[in-house]
Design an enzyme around this catalytic site. Structure first.
Site, PDB file in Angstrom:
ATOM      1  N   ASP A  83       7.920   2.807   7.694  1.00 45.02           N
ATOM      2  CA  ASP A  83       6.924   1.747   7.513  1.00 45.02           C
ATOM      3  C   ASP A  83       7.641   0.390   7.465  1.00 45.02           C
ATOM      4  OD1 ASP A  83       4.397   0.678   6.948  1.00 45.02           O
ATOM      5  OD2 ASP A  83       4.654   0.912   4.778  1.00 45.02           O
ATOM      6  N   ASP A 105       8.798  -4.011  12.639  1.00 45.15           N
ATOM      7  CA  ASP A 105       7.909  -5.119  12.264  1.00 45.15           C
ATOM      8  C   ASP A 105       8.634  -6.442  12.460  1.00 45.15           C
ATOM      9  OD1 ASP A 105       6.199  -6.957  11.269  1.00 45.15           O
ATOM     10  OD2 ASP A 105       6.006  -6.065   9.272  1.00 45.15           O
ATOM     11  N   HIS A 181      -1.892  -6.744   2.303  1.00 47.02           N
ATOM     12  CA  HIS A 181      -1.122  -5.794   1.496  1.00 47.02           C
ATOM     13  C   HIS A 181      -1.325  -5.999  -0.011  1.00 47.02           C
ATOM     14  CE1 HIS A 181       1.360  -5.361   5.262  1.00 47.02           C
ATOM     15  NE2 HIS A 181       1.202  -4.094   4.907  1.00 47.02           N
ATOM     16  N   HIS A 224      -2.840  -1.987   8.737  1.00 47.86           N
ATOM     17  CA  HIS A 224      -2.065  -2.020   7.489  1.00 47.86           C
ATOM     18  C   HIS A 224      -2.958  -2.587   6.385  1.00 47.86           C
ATOM     19  CE1 HIS A 224       2.229  -1.280   8.711  1.00 47.86           C
ATOM     20  NE2 HIS A 224       1.564  -1.169   9.843  1.00 47.86           N
ATOM     21  N   ASN A 267      -3.234   2.606   6.971  1.00 43.62           N
ATOM     22  CA  ASN A 267      -2.170   2.667   5.963  1.00 43.62           C
ATOM     23  C   ASN A 267      -2.717   2.459   4.555  1.00 43.62           C
ATOM     24  OD1 ASN A 267      -0.515   2.752   8.175  1.00 43.62           O
ATOM     25  ND2 ASN A 267       0.745   1.014   7.580  1.00 43.62           N
TER      26      ASN A 267
HETATM   27  P1  13P Z   1      -1.990  -1.351   0.931  1.00 47.85           P
HETATM   28  O1  13P Z   1      -1.130  -2.246   0.093  1.00 47.85           O
HETATM   29  O2  13P Z   1      -3.327  -1.951   1.168  1.00 47.85           O
HETATM   30  O3  13P Z   1      -2.056   0.023   0.401  1.00 47.85           O
HETATM   31  O4  13P Z   1      -1.296  -1.263   2.384  1.00 47.85           O
HETATM   32  C1  13P Z   1      -0.219  -0.384   2.612  1.00 47.85           C
HETATM   33  C2  13P Z   1       0.463  -0.642   3.905  1.00 47.85           C
HETATM   34  O5  13P Z   1       0.003  -1.340   4.775  1.00 47.85           O
HETATM   35  C3  13P Z   1       1.747   0.018   4.107  1.00 47.85           C
HETATM   36  O6  13P Z   1       2.359  -0.395   5.281  1.00 47.85           O
HETATM   37  O1  G3H Z   2       3.302  -2.449   3.137  1.00 45.18           O
HETATM   38  C1  G3H Z   2       4.114  -2.075   2.302  1.00 45.18           C
HETATM   39  C2  G3H Z   2       3.982  -0.765   1.635  1.00 45.18           C
HETATM   40  O2  G3H Z   2       2.933  -0.774   0.699  1.00 45.18           O
HETATM   41  C3  G3H Z   2       5.287  -0.374   1.052  1.00 45.18           C
HETATM   42  O3  G3H Z   2       5.533  -1.070  -0.104  1.00 45.18           O
HETATM   43  O4  G3H Z   2       7.785  -2.092   0.214  1.00 45.18           O
HETATM   44  O5  G3H Z   2       6.830  -1.716  -2.080  1.00 45.18           O
HETATM   45  O6  G3H Z   2       7.599   0.222  -0.679  1.00 45.18           O
HETATM   46  P1  G3H Z   2       7.038  -1.166  -0.699  1.00 45.18           P
HETATM   47 ZN    ZN Z   3       1.920  -2.413   5.850  1.00 39.73          ZN
END
Ligand code: 13P
Ligand code: G3H
Ligand code: ZN
Length: 322
Positions: A83, A105, A181, A224, A267
């Protein structure tokens, strides 16, 4: 069955008008909660690992946990995805280290540079049988320690997508249509309030999604930032010593609509974090004398499982599609 790429699952999802859930994993209980849910409702699954997850839990531990899930769930297809891969080296490390799908990304870079970096990752990935998700447009919110303010976010420009996809050769494309996010997706002044005083976010830009899919017929689109921030878990957190005012997410009906269109991967991470944190906070409040991690992680895992089942059946529509 062994780990799979997302190619087949996306094709079926596109044709069937549903989406595959991509859930972030950081430890054993999260992997178990998600995979037990998918196994019970016979759903294909994407387990995804961020740069932060690799830094926290270690690449090998995460791969081995996912491999264990594959053994425990022999009848559902599972893809292991990076991710928000920040650069070629991270993508290469995951491709070499057992992932079947990576995201590069480079969406914060200028268009030409995004193409150049993405193309390099695609060439390496495809040589190794791995598929690539890329991104055009910028989401608001926090991802991998980078905070993008709402005013700095920008919707995907549909007029750019054909050139981007044909020049990079990417296999799926994440677009920005108003998701964000984290648990605080919108500021109060971007929202209205409903009769209960809960913030109601601005609707997703389905016009942008429609225009993108017209220009890329049959091509899998990714969303996302698609947690819905369940208010029961926000309340559970706040009722048990937490402080999360005005946490608000994407309404589930809108995600369901996106899943019936060209969106093949959705996601979800923050919702699982809220379920886990709320459950553990409540447990400690009710049992201040307990200190065995198994006792508080067990109900947290069970609530993650219930939440993922709900997402699969009521939001993604991918139950019984394994
Ligand atoms: P959320 O923060 O909305 O759960 O999105 C997660 C995400 O896009 C991970 O790449
Ligand atoms: O988009 C990001 C995901 O929610 C992952 O989050 O970078 O805190 O692991 P993180
Ligand atoms: Zn994301």
């Amino acid at each position: 069955m062994p780990l799979v790429t997302t190619t087949e699952m996306f094709k079926k999802a596109y044709d069937g008008g549903y989406a595959i859930g991509a859930f972030n994993v950081n430890n054993m209980e999260i992997v178990q909660g998600i995979t037990e849910a998918a196994r019970e409702v016979n759903a294909p699954l994407i387990l995804q690992v961020s740069k932060g997850a690799r830094a926290y839990a270690n690449h090998t531990y995460l791969v081995k946990l996912v491999e264990a899930a594959v053994i425990e769930c022999p009848n559902i297809p599972i893809a292991l995805h990076l991710d928000h891969g920040p650069d070629f080296e991270t993508c290469k490390s995951c491709i070499d280290g057992g992932f079947t799908s990576v995201m590069i990304d480079a969406s914060s870079k200028p268009f030409e540079e995004n193409i150049e970096i993405t193309k390099k990752v695609v060439e390496y990935a495809h040589d190794h049988g791995v598929v690539v998700e890329a991104e055009l447009g910028t989401l608001a919110g926090i991802e991998d320690e980078v905070k993008v303010a709402a005013h700095a976010a920008s919707y995907t420009r549909p007029e750019e997508v054909e050139e981007f996809v044909s020049k990079t050769g990417c296999d799926s494309l994440a677009i920005a249509i108003g998701t964000s996010h984290g648990a605080y997706k919108f500021t109060a002044d971007q929202c209205t309030r409903n009769e209960k005083g809960i913030l109601v976010p601005p609707p997703l830009r389905f016009d942008v999604l429609e225009e993108v899919s017209k220009r890329l017929p049959g091509f899998p689109i990714v969303l996302h930032g698609s947690s819905s921030v369940p208010q029961n878990y926000v309340k559970m957190i706040n009722d048990n010593g937490g402080k999360m005012p005005d946490a608000v997410g994407i309404p589930e009906e809108q995600l369901r609509k996106a899943a019936s269109m060209a969106v093949c991967k959705i996601n979800i991470d923050s919702d699982l974090r809220l379920a886990m944190t709320g459950t553990i906070r409540q447990f400690f409040n009710e049992h201040p004398d307990k200190f065995d991690p198994r006792e508080y992680l067990k109900p947290a895992r069970a609530n993650i499982k219930e939440l993922v089942k709900h997402k699969i059946i009521d939001v993604l529509g991918c139950d019984n599609k394994a």
